[in-house]
Enzyme design. Structure first.
Site, PDB file in Angstrom:
ATOM      1  N   GLY A  30     -11.457 -17.020   6.266  1.00  0.00           N
ATOM      2  CA  GLY A  30     -10.126 -17.615   6.123  1.00  0.00           C
ATOM      3  C   GLY A  30      -9.036 -16.787   6.776  1.00  0.00           C
ATOM      4  O   GLY A  30      -8.121 -17.326   7.404  1.00  0.00           O
ATOM      5  N   ASP A 140      -5.401  -4.488   3.676  1.00  0.00           N
ATOM      6  CA  ASP A 140      -6.385  -4.144   2.663  1.00  0.00           C
ATOM      7  C   ASP A 140      -6.609  -2.660   2.360  1.00  0.00           C
ATOM      8  O   ASP A 140      -6.075  -1.768   2.991  1.00  0.00           O
ATOM      9  CB  ASP A 140      -7.705  -4.847   2.941  1.00  0.00           C
ATOM     10  CG  ASP A 140      -8.250  -5.529   1.677  1.00  0.00           C
ATOM     11  OD1 ASP A 140      -7.578  -5.478   0.625  1.00  0.00           O
ATOM     12  OD2 ASP A 140      -9.343  -6.103   1.742  1.00  0.00           O
ATOM     13  N   ARG A 310     -23.933  -4.763   0.939  1.00  0.00           N
ATOM     14  CA  ARG A 310     -24.069  -3.353   0.529  1.00  0.00           C
ATOM     15  C   ARG A 310     -25.378  -3.081  -0.220  1.00  0.00           C
ATOM     16  O   ARG A 310     -25.388  -2.294  -1.182  1.00  0.00           O
ATOM     17  CB  ARG A 310     -22.889  -2.937  -0.355  1.00  0.00           C
ATOM     18  CG  ARG A 310     -21.528  -3.145   0.275  1.00  0.00           C
ATOM     19  CD  ARG A 310     -20.401  -2.820  -0.684  1.00  0.00           C
ATOM     20  NE  ARG A 310     -19.143  -3.388  -0.206  1.00  0.00           N
ATOM     21  CZ  ARG A 310     -18.114  -3.670  -0.975  1.00  0.00           C
ATOM     22  NH1 ARG A 310     -18.158  -3.422  -2.270  1.00  0.00           N
ATOM     23  NH2 ARG A 310     -17.008  -4.183  -0.471  1.00  0.00           N
ATOM     24  N   ASP A 497      33.134  10.811  -7.870  1.00  0.00           N
ATOM     25  CA  ASP A 497      32.283  10.794  -9.068  1.00  0.00           C
ATOM     26  C   ASP A 497      31.550  12.135  -9.142  1.00  0.00           C
ATOM     27  O   ASP A 497      31.481  12.871  -8.143  1.00  0.00           O
ATOM     28  CB  ASP A 497      31.295   9.631  -8.960  1.00  0.00           C
ATOM     29  CG  ASP A 497      30.264   9.624 -10.070  1.00  0.00           C
ATOM     30  OD1 ASP A 497      30.651   9.735 -11.243  1.00  0.00           O
ATOM     31  OD2 ASP A 497      29.054   9.549  -9.749  1.00  0.00           O
ATOM     32  N   ASP A 677      27.841   6.870  -7.231  1.00  0.00           N
ATOM     33  CA  ASP A 677      26.400   6.628  -7.047  1.00  0.00           C
ATOM     34  C   ASP A 677      25.817   5.529  -7.915  1.00  0.00           C
ATOM     35  O   ASP A 677      24.643   5.193  -7.762  1.00  0.00           O
ATOM     36  CB  ASP A 677      25.632   7.921  -7.332  1.00  0.00           C
ATOM     37  CG  ASP A 677      25.499   8.193  -8.817  1.00  0.00           C
ATOM     38  OD1 ASP A 677      24.361   8.281  -9.318  1.00  0.00           O
ATOM     39  OD2 ASP A 677      26.541   8.280  -9.495  1.00  0.00           O
TER      40      ASP A 677
END
Length: 723
Positions: A30, A140, A310, A497, A677
């Site tokens: 696919g 993958d 496998r 700040d 921030d």
């Protein structure tokens, strides 16, 4: 001209050695079908291992030329690479971990070294083909390190990653000794895709807890860019399966098969040999069905196709032997002269015969113990052109999130599965058609081509978002312009700040006092400009830290103000504190449930700190508390603010922006700079005049004009202004 490079462990062909030479066989998978629409266009290319070891340099040269004609480029792996990288780390460490089979996990440092080495080989192969403007789509679990390797070599390239198998929970991923390197490898990508929301959620949790990168709404905040993580359930080539099922060739095969099995009800199972597929458990369920329902003897058979995989690996050899034994036992117990319960095939089948199996089966039994997606169930549905048949699908397959009209089962609940098969065997045709029809509508809409399109569109979307942020970065040009404007100003003002802006975050908030470098910068700035330290800190702490400095201070987000010409603090916004007791009780309850959390009380607000809390638990409790406080805030006219590892509740009319506006009232400033921030600083940015410079620390979306990387860069910028 930019191009797209597809990268996967295997190329969409198989390289076979026959009669002293190599030949290619195209893959019918696919992914190969879907990505064919990309890699065959223009200058695009697919890079991967051709599937066989080739040591001879001349043969390699021939293969490179032949593959070039097919729009592919090979990465040649040695026998040792295949054993240690592919069979070793990829399939003996990552595969069992990601499928929750921890008992099979192997922690071999040599395998890990091979994994790193082969990922570097892929990187080098890509760099020979890739330019800085190209899009590289990595596929993958075999190539988890590759995105970051590419990012380091091509900082501006568009890099995407898709994982085709499940992603495990934090509890599993943390068992791998190299978990941090793996996660950092993946986060080299701009877009990271999974089949399901669950996989995406597990990944975000693991990244937050292991690498420390925070995320919000599917976006990870990396050092200098945002990374999108999303789910993209993969489809199939629906028309290909539907068309094949209707074909004369397939229908002739169906007639031939049907003559051999008669009018029995047929259960179909198709799997690659793997312990994640639950094949022995399924055979045992079928045996249980025959035992509990003797009336089905001679009337139901299971066609079981197991594709070799496998089979040199010991655990797979043992699995094959177990399957052989179970099938043999059931067939010997129940077979008659004209009925065999299980038709077992340990081999693959040509596409037309596979289509015939799908077409003739009454029930597809797709019950993996864990699966990223599973396309067999989708292929079965697409092949049911008369819309009869029943799909029984494991809840543990990614496809179950989409295919809700299937009969969903827990593959570990054997009796439940027996009952579901019995229900399917007697399901009325009208219900079968209604279910299959609904499933087909879903699969037609979101096929493999739509999956590719949606993913690539999302890649473009992420890059656009990154561009929006990059266009606001404080670069050399902006810094030079700011310096020039500052030096020319007669009456400049700076709103700064403190936490996360002038200094970094620490576990204990009281340890964040100004160091000598910061004191020196502030002193020099205050000699040339009006400096306003505008913070959420309490007035006593702020006053102590900046004692002796010629600065104005706004504390607790605008409750207290102390001008440099004044001796004492002035209460700028008086606040009713009657609400505090109710809220404090709620916060204390969450402190008791969250080791490491604590409450800070300010004049006008209460703050729940969770910087010392285990990251996953802290995020969870913060979300719970946030929801709880939002509900209570309505009754008290309060505002709940989410800061950096803090949750603060206060009156909405008290904020930094209001205090900054009041301070500037009646003054004519010819240079205005505001830096902060977090979300509490957004009010300051909004209050600034149009020609002001406003800068948000970090790469979040903001009302500020610019973004800057970290407090270190803020200090560098401020130091340049006074140099």
């Amino acid at each position: 001209m930019s191009k797209t490079i597809i990268v996967s462990n295997r190329l969409p062909i198989s390289l076979r050695h026959r009669n002293g030479k190599f030949e290619f066989k195209p893959s019918a998978g696919g992914l190969a079908t879907g990505l064919g629409s990309i890699y065959k266009e223009g200058e695009n290319i697919w890079i991967g291992w051709p599937g066989n070891t080739v040591d001879d340099p001349e043969q390699r040269a021939e293969i490179i030329i032949e593959l070039h004609e097919l729009k592919m480029a090979p990465v040649f792996l040695s026998k040792q690479d295949v054993e240690e990288f592919y069979e070793g780390f990829s399939n003996e460490t990552l595969w069992p971990a990601f499928h929750y089979f921890t008992q099979y996990m192997v922690y071999n440092p040599d395998h890990w070294a091979a994994y790193v080495r082969v990922n570097k080989m892929f990187c080098e192969a890509i760099l020979k083909k890739a330019g800085s403007e190209d899009t590289i789509w990595v596929h993958d679990y075999q190539l988890l390190l590759l995105p970051q390797m590419l990012r380091e070599a091509l900082p501006n390239a568009t890099i995407a990653f898709f994982q085709h198998i499940p992603f495990p929970s934090y509890e599993i991923i943390r068992m791998i000794p190299w978990r941090k390197e793996l996660l950092e490898g993946i986060t080299g990508a701009d877009l990271i895709g999974f089949h399901t929301y669950d996989d995406m959620r597990h990944f975000l949790s693991a990244v937050g807890r292991i690498t420390g990168l925070s995320n919000e709404s599917g976006y990870i905040q990396a050092e200098n860019r945002i990374i999108n993580v999303d789910s993209f359930p993969m489809g199939i080539d629906y028309d290909k399966f539907a068309k094949q099922a209707k074909s004369r060739k397939t229908q002739n095969i169906v007639k031939n098969f049907r003559k051999q099995v008669g009018d029995q009800k047929l259960l179909l199972t198709i799997d690659r040999l793997d312990y994640s597929k639950g094949i022995p458990q399924r055979i045992q369920v079928f045996a249980q069905l025959l035992e509990q329902h003797p009336e089905l003897h001679g009337k139901v058979s299971m066609i079981m196709i197991v594709v070799p995989s496998r089979d040199k690996v010991q655990s797979y050899k043992e699995l094959k032997e177990e399957i052989d034994t179970l099938v043999g036992r059931i067939n010997s117990d129940y077979s008659t002269l004209n009925w065999v319960p299980i038709h077992y095939f340990y081999r693959g089948f040509p596409f037309d015969e596979l289509s015939a199996f799908y077409s003739m089966a009454d029930i597809a039994l797709v019950t993996p113990l864990r699966d990223g997606m599973n396309l067999v169930c989708k292929e079965f549905v697409a092949s049911k052109t008369d819309q009869t048949g029943v799909l029984i699908l494991s809840e543990m397959a990614g496809a179950s999130k989409e295919l809700q009209d299937a009969l969903l089962v827990n593959p570990n609940d054997r009796q439940g599965l027996v009952d579901t098969i019995f229900e399917a065997l007697s399901m009325p045709v009208e219900e079968q058609k209604a279910r299959i029809s609904a499933l087909q509508e879903s699969l037609k809409t979101y096929d493999i081509f739509q999956w590719v399109k949606v993913f690539m569109d999302r890649v473009e979307h992420v890059k656009q978002k990154q561009q929006e942020l990059n266009s606001k970065v404080v670069d050399v040009k902006v810094t030079t312009e700011m310096e020039k404007s500052f030096h020319a100003a007669k009456n400049p003002v700076l709103f700064l700040d403190y936490d996360g802006t002038l200094t970094g975050f620490v576990s204990n908030p009281q340890d964040a006092k100004p160091d000598e470098e910061l004191k020196g910068i502030v002193k020099k700035l205050s000699e040339k400009a009006q400096v306003v330290i505008i913070s959420g800190r309490d007035k006593d702490t702020l006053g102590k830290w900046f004692k002796g400095q010629n600065v104005d201070m706004i504390a607790e987000h605008g409750v207290w103000v102390k001008m440099r010409t004044q001796k004492d603090w002035e209460l700028y916004a008086d606040a009713d504190s009657s609400w505090k007791e109710d809220i404090r009780n709620i916060m204390e309850y969450y402190v008791l449930r969250t080791p490491g959390a604590f409450i800070e009380e300010k004049h006008h607000s209460l703050v729940w700190h969770y910087r010392k809390v285990e990251s996953g638990l802290g995020d969870l409790r913060m979300r719970e508390l946030f929801s709880h406080l939002k509900y209570m805030a309505r009754g008290h006219n309060l505002q709940v603010l989410e800061g950096n590892m803090v949750l603060e509740i206060k009156r909405p009319d008290i904020n930094k922006g209001r205090a900054a506006t009041a301070l500037m009232k009646g003054q004519k400033y010819d240079f205005v700079l505001a830096i902060g921030d977090d979300w509490t600083d957004e009010d300051t940015f909004k209050a600034m005049p149009e020609d002001a410079y406003s800068i948000r620390v970090g790469y979040a979306y903001t009302a500020a004009n610019y973004n800057i990387k970290s407090f270190r860069q803020v200090r560098n910028l401020l130091a340049k202004l006074v140099s």
